[in-house]
Motif scaffolding. Structure first.
Motif, PDB file in Angstrom:
ATOM      1  N   ASP A  53      -6.935 -15.290 -13.695  1.00 56.40           N
ATOM      2  CA  ASP A  53      -8.057 -15.037 -12.775  1.00 56.40           C
ATOM      3  C   ASP A  53      -7.715 -15.446 -11.350  1.00 56.40           C
ATOM      4  N   LYS A  54      -7.081 -16.600 -11.212  1.00 56.02           N
ATOM      5  CA  LYS A  54      -6.731 -17.098  -9.872  1.00 56.02           C
ATOM      6  C   LYS A  54      -5.674 -16.201  -9.225  1.00 56.02           C
ATOM      7  N   ALA A  55      -4.686 -15.769 -10.015  1.00 54.12           N
ATOM      8  CA  ALA A  55      -3.648 -14.888  -9.480  1.00 54.12           C
ATOM      9  C   ALA A  55      -4.252 -13.558  -9.037  1.00 54.12           C
ATOM     10  N   ALA A  56      -5.212 -13.048  -9.804  1.00 52.85           N
ATOM     11  CA  ALA A  56      -5.874 -11.796  -9.435  1.00 52.85           C
ATOM     12  C   ALA A  56      -6.666 -11.958  -8.139  1.00 52.85           C
ATOM     13  N   ALA A  57      -7.302 -13.097  -7.978  1.00 59.74           N
ATOM     14  CA  ALA A  57      -8.049 -13.359  -6.744  1.00 59.74           C
ATOM     15  C   ALA A  57      -7.096 -13.396  -5.545  1.00 59.74           C
ATOM     16  N   HIS A  58      -5.945 -14.046  -5.718  1.00 56.63           N
ATOM     17  CA  HIS A  58      -4.951 -14.079  -4.641  1.00 56.63           C
ATOM     18  C   HIS A  58      -4.454 -12.667  -4.333  1.00 56.63           C
ATOM     19  N   ASP A  59      -4.203 -11.876  -5.374  1.00 57.97           N
ATOM     20  CA  ASP A  59      -3.727 -10.503  -5.170  1.00 57.97           C
ATOM     21  C   ASP A  59      -4.746  -9.677  -4.382  1.00 57.97           C
ATOM     22  N   ARG A  60      -6.023  -9.835  -4.714  1.00 66.41           N
ATOM     23  CA  ARG A  60      -7.076  -9.103  -3.989  1.00 66.41           C
ATOM     24  C   ARG A  60      -7.093  -9.501  -2.518  1.00 66.41           C
ATOM     25  N   LYS A  61      -6.972 -10.796  -2.263  1.00 64.41           N
ATOM     26  CA  LYS A  61      -6.984 -11.258  -0.873  1.00 64.41           C
ATOM     27  C   LYS A  61      -5.756 -10.760  -0.122  1.00 64.41           C
ATOM     28  N   ILE A  62      -4.602 -10.750  -0.785  1.00 66.70           N
ATOM     29  CA  ILE A  62      -3.368 -10.255  -0.163  1.00 66.70           C
ATOM     30  C   ILE A  62      -3.526  -8.781   0.203  1.00 66.70           C
ATOM     31  N   GLU A  63      -4.071  -7.990  -0.710  1.00 65.12           N
ATOM     32  CA  GLU A  63      -4.280  -6.559  -0.437  1.00 65.12           C
ATOM     33  C   GLU A  63      -5.275  -6.361   0.703  1.00 65.12           C
ATOM     34  N   TYR A  64      -6.317  -7.191   0.757  1.00 63.93           N
ATOM     35  CA  TYR A  64      -7.304  -7.109   1.833  1.00 63.93           C
ATOM     36  C   TYR A  64      -6.645  -7.391   3.186  1.00 63.93           C
ATOM     37  N   ILE A  65      -5.821  -8.414   3.241  1.00 65.56           N
ATOM     38  CA  ILE A  65      -5.130  -8.767   4.494  1.00 65.56           C
ATOM     39  C   ILE A  65      -4.186  -7.642   4.900  1.00 65.56           C
ATOM     40  N   LYS A  66      -3.472  -7.059   3.930  1.00 64.40           N
ATOM     41  CA  LYS A  66      -2.577  -5.945   4.239  1.00 64.40           C
ATOM     42  C   LYS A  66      -3.363  -4.781   4.825  1.00 64.40           C
ATOM     43  N   GLY A  67      -4.545  -4.525   4.294  1.00 66.06           N
ATOM     44  CA  GLY A  67      -5.405  -3.463   4.827  1.00 66.06           C
ATOM     45  C   GLY A  67      -5.835  -3.756   6.255  1.00 66.06           C
ATOM     46  N   GLN A  68      -6.164  -5.015   6.523  1.00 73.24           N
ATOM     47  CA  GLN A  68      -6.549  -5.410   7.877  1.00 73.24           C
ATOM     48  C   GLN A  68      -5.387  -5.225   8.841  1.00 73.24           C
ATOM     49  N   ILE A  69      -4.173  -5.539   8.399  1.00 71.86           N
ATOM     50  CA  ILE A  69      -2.992  -5.365   9.252  1.00 71.86           C
ATOM     51  C   ILE A  69      -2.820  -3.888   9.590  1.00 71.86           C
ATOM     52  N   GLU A  70      -2.941  -3.029   8.582  1.00 70.75           N
ATOM     53  CA  GLU A  70      -2.808  -1.584   8.821  1.00 70.75           C
ATOM     54  C   GLU A  70      -3.889  -1.088   9.772  1.00 70.75           C
ATOM     55  N   SER A  71      -5.087  -1.569   9.594  1.00 72.98           N
ATOM     56  CA  SER A  71      -6.194  -1.180  10.479  1.00 72.98           C
ATOM     57  C   SER A  71      -5.923  -1.617  11.915  1.00 72.98           C
ATOM     58  N   ALA A  72      -5.416  -2.823  12.078  1.00 74.60           N
ATOM     59  CA  ALA A  72      -5.101  -3.324  13.417  1.00 74.60           C
ATOM     60  C   ALA A  72      -3.974  -2.513  14.045  1.00 74.60           C
ATOM     61  N   LYS A  73      -2.990  -2.105  13.228  1.00 77.02           N
ATOM     62  CA  LYS A  73      -1.903  -1.285  13.734  1.00 77.02           C
ATOM     63  C   LYS A  73      -2.429   0.066  14.220  1.00 77.02           C
ATOM     64  N   GLU A  74      -3.335   0.669  13.459  1.00 78.57           N
ATOM     65  CA  GLU A  74      -3.924   1.949  13.856  1.00 78.57           C
ATOM     66  C   GLU A  74      -4.722   1.786  15.148  1.00 78.57           C
ATOM     67  N   SER A  75      -5.474   0.707  15.254  1.00 80.98           N
ATOM     68  CA  SER A  75      -6.242   0.458  16.477  1.00 80.98           C
ATOM     69  C   SER A  75      -5.317   0.262  17.666  1.00 80.98           C
ATOM     70  N   LEU A  76      -4.202  -0.413  17.444  1.00 78.98           N
ATOM     71  CA  LEU A  76      -3.222  -0.610  18.519  1.00 78.98           C
ATOM     72  C   LEU A  76      -2.650   0.722  18.978  1.00 78.98           C
ATOM     73  N   LYS A  77      -2.369   1.608  18.041  1.00 78.76           N
ATOM     74  CA  LYS A  77      -1.861   2.932  18.399  1.00 78.76           C
ATOM     75  C   LYS A  77      -2.877   3.710  19.245  1.00 78.76           C
ATOM     76  N   ARG A  78      -4.152   3.589  18.882  1.00 77.84           N
ATOM     77  CA  ARG A  78      -5.192   4.294  19.642  1.00 77.84           C
ATOM     78  C   ARG A  78      -5.341   3.751  21.052  1.00 77.84           C
ATOM     79  N   GLU A  79      -5.040   2.464  21.239  1.00 79.04           N
ATOM     80  CA  GLU A  79      -5.153   1.852  22.568  1.00 79.04           C
ATOM     81  C   GLU A  79      -4.065   2.337  23.520  1.00 79.04           C
ATOM     82  N   LYS A  80      -2.923   2.758  22.985  1.00 82.62           N
ATOM     83  CA  LYS A  80      -1.805   3.147  23.852  1.00 82.62           C
ATOM     84  C   LYS A  80      -2.037   4.484  24.502  1.00 82.62           C
TER      85      LYS A  80
END
Length: 80
Positions: A53-80
């Motif tokens: 259960d704990k490992a699954a919770a960590h995996d979910r959080k890791i995937e969420y952070i990866k999604g946030q990174i991708e979103s920030a990268k897309e926003s950065l591209k739009r700013e240029k």
């Protein structure tokens, strides 16, 4: 938002990602030790379930952070 904001956000998110991966390793090692030292089969089973259960919770959080990174990268591209 500015380009600098998104660049800083990406750096911060990558640091959070590294911390979360380390926390997952620590928790897995801790639960492995608890399982090894458990005296009864029921407590071993309980620790195994908690570890999963704990490992699954960590995996979910890791995937969420990866999604946030991708979103920030897309926003950065739009700013240029």
């Amino acid at each position: 938002m500015s380009k600098e904001y998104y660049k800083k956000k990406i750096i911060d998110l990558r640091a959070d990602l590294a911390k979360e991966k380390e926390a997952k390793k620590r928790d897995n090692a801790s639960y492995a030790d608890l399982i090894k030292r458990a005296s009864s089969p029921s407590s071993k089973a309980s620790y195994r379930k908690s570890k999963i259960d704990k490992a699954a919770a960590h995996d979910r959080k890791i995937e969420y952070i990866k999604g946030q990174i991708e979103s920030a990268k897309e926003s950065l591209k739009r700013e240029k």
